[in-house]
Scaffold this motif. Sequence first.
Motif, PDB file in Angstrom:
ATOM      1  N   MET A  59      34.636  42.540  38.307  1.00 48.37           N
ATOM      2  CA  MET A  59      35.453  41.650  39.134  1.00 48.37           C
ATOM      3  C   MET A  59      36.340  40.721  38.300  1.00 48.37           C
ATOM      4  O   MET A  59      37.512  40.508  38.625  1.00 48.37           O
ATOM      5  N   VAL A  60      35.796  40.159  37.233  1.00 51.68           N
ATOM      6  CA  VAL A  60      36.592  39.254  36.387  1.00 51.68           C
ATOM      7  C   VAL A  60      37.757  40.002  35.754  1.00 51.68           C
ATOM      8  O   VAL A  60      38.909  39.544  35.789  1.00 51.68           O
ATOM      9  N   SER A  61      37.479  41.153  35.162  1.00 52.45           N
ATOM     10  CA  SER A  61      38.539  41.928  34.508  1.00 52.45           C
ATOM     11  C   SER A  61      39.583  42.402  35.509  1.00 52.45           C
ATOM     12  O   SER A  61      40.793  42.303  35.262  1.00 52.45           O
ATOM     13  N   ALA A  62      39.126  42.901  36.669  1.00 51.43           N
ATOM     14  CA  ALA A  62      40.060  43.412  37.672  1.00 51.43           C
ATOM     15  C   ALA A  62      40.907  42.289  38.263  1.00 51.43           C
ATOM     16  O   ALA A  62      42.127  42.447  38.456  1.00 51.43           O
ATOM     17  N   THR A  63      40.289  41.154  38.553  1.00 55.38           N
ATOM     18  CA  THR A  63      41.032  40.022  39.123  1.00 55.38           C
ATOM     19  C   THR A  63      42.126  39.553  38.179  1.00 55.38           C
ATOM     20  O   THR A  63      43.270  39.306  38.591  1.00 55.38           O
ATOM     21  N   ILE A  69      44.365  47.399  40.313  1.00 52.63           N
ATOM     22  CA  ILE A  69      44.789  46.684  39.106  1.00 52.63           C
ATOM     23  C   ILE A  69      46.250  46.963  38.761  1.00 52.63           C
ATOM     24  O   ILE A  69      46.922  46.131  38.144  1.00 52.63           O
ATOM     25  N   ALA A  70      46.761  48.119  39.196  1.00 54.98           N
ATOM     26  CA  ALA A  70      48.149  48.481  38.900  1.00 54.98           C
ATOM     27  C   ALA A  70      49.142  47.551  39.575  1.00 54.98           C
ATOM     28  O   ALA A  70      50.296  47.439  39.129  1.00 54.98           O
ATOM     29  N   MET A 110      39.968  49.202  40.654  1.00 54.87           N
ATOM     30  CA  MET A 110      39.933  47.877  41.286  1.00 54.87           C
ATOM     31  C   MET A 110      38.566  47.256  41.030  1.00 54.87           C
ATOM     32  O   MET A 110      37.687  47.888  40.450  1.00 54.87           O
ATOM     33  N   GLY A 111      38.389  46.022  41.453  1.00 50.81           N
ATOM     34  CA  GLY A 111      37.112  45.355  41.312  1.00 50.81           C
ATOM     35  C   GLY A 111      36.342  45.368  42.612  1.00 50.81           C
ATOM     36  O   GLY A 111      36.911  45.099  43.675  1.00 50.81           O
ATOM     37  N   ASN A 112      35.058  45.688  42.534  1.00 47.74           N
ATOM     38  CA  ASN A 112      34.186  45.705  43.707  1.00 47.74           C
ATOM     39  C   ASN A 112      33.082  44.675  43.498  1.00 47.74           C
ATOM     40  O   ASN A 112      32.385  44.711  42.487  1.00 47.74           O
TER      41      ASN A 112
END
Length: 338
Positions: A87-91, A155-156, A251-253
């Motif tokens: 979540m942190v990386s994706a956000t 993320i794109a 994406m982040g889940n």
Amino acid sequence: MNEKKQSTVKRLLGTRGMGAVITAFVGLIIIYVAFGLIDRNVFSGQNVMNLLRSMSKYLLIGVGQSYLLITGNIDLSIGSMVGMSAMVSATLMTMGVHPVIAMAVALLCCLVCGVINGTLVGKFKLPPFIATLGTMFAARGVAYMVNNNRNTDAIATGIGKEAGDSFQNLFYYGKTFGIYNTFWIALILFLIFFFLLSRTRTGRHIYAIGSNVEAAKLSGVDVVTTTIKAYLVSATCACVVGLILCAQAGMGNMEAGNMYEMYGVAAGVIGGISPLGGTGLLLGTFAGASVWQTLENGLNMIGAQVGIQRLVIGIIVVFAVLLDVVVRSGSLGKKNKQ
């Protein structure tokens, strides 16, 4: 020359815990062949590649958990750290932050959790179950809060399609020498942590703590520092698995990594890592993760229900722990003498 080779082999086979490793690998071969005879697609090259890629997540999480099991501890927060990393990386990436920076921040968050866990357990003597239960909820809370209690966008949308594809190819979809990068990443980290555990002073201290913490203290082992190091290994592995799951979904889940703490324990104990501490080889974790994924893959291919999959794996885990307890207590030896 032959005598030298024989003595080397004999010494290797006599290594404490090697019997469990060999048993796990033999079991892996039997399971794989059995499923292959039922469904020939199990032997297909693409299925083998997919199996290696999927196994990599269990291997990494198993390595982190194995370090702690050997010290006689456990990390219930490792699955939540996976979710926090994803979540942190994706956000951050959806906000346009460069993937390298996003990954570094995710790693920092996980390492902070690792230091907290190690300090609570090593210095303040909190039971690892309680200490890591607290950080489990805390890390999952961060995973929820970082994007306002919702999963992230792709993320794109933040870093662009080209950068997004590069990140996903690096951690999940890309291949090197015909094998998915996910496996290469897991293998490199496995070899690094295998070397640290089997060939360094820190590794010897980890085993010493698990065997007898009081004796380790009297021998000059810094129990607090060594415990923190073990939890940092767990945190690092959790972070990488989070990045893999983020790349897989794009994406982040918020629920990423759910139950992974138990998968890590399973991979370790199936491969002979003792939950009682002090014994086990990281090579066994490799075998255990492979057994776990081969079972899951084979049961999926023959159409077994999820409940049956969990039941079979649960029985194997209990049997592995029971066998460890019996061997340690010397019950088998006593029966043989009688």
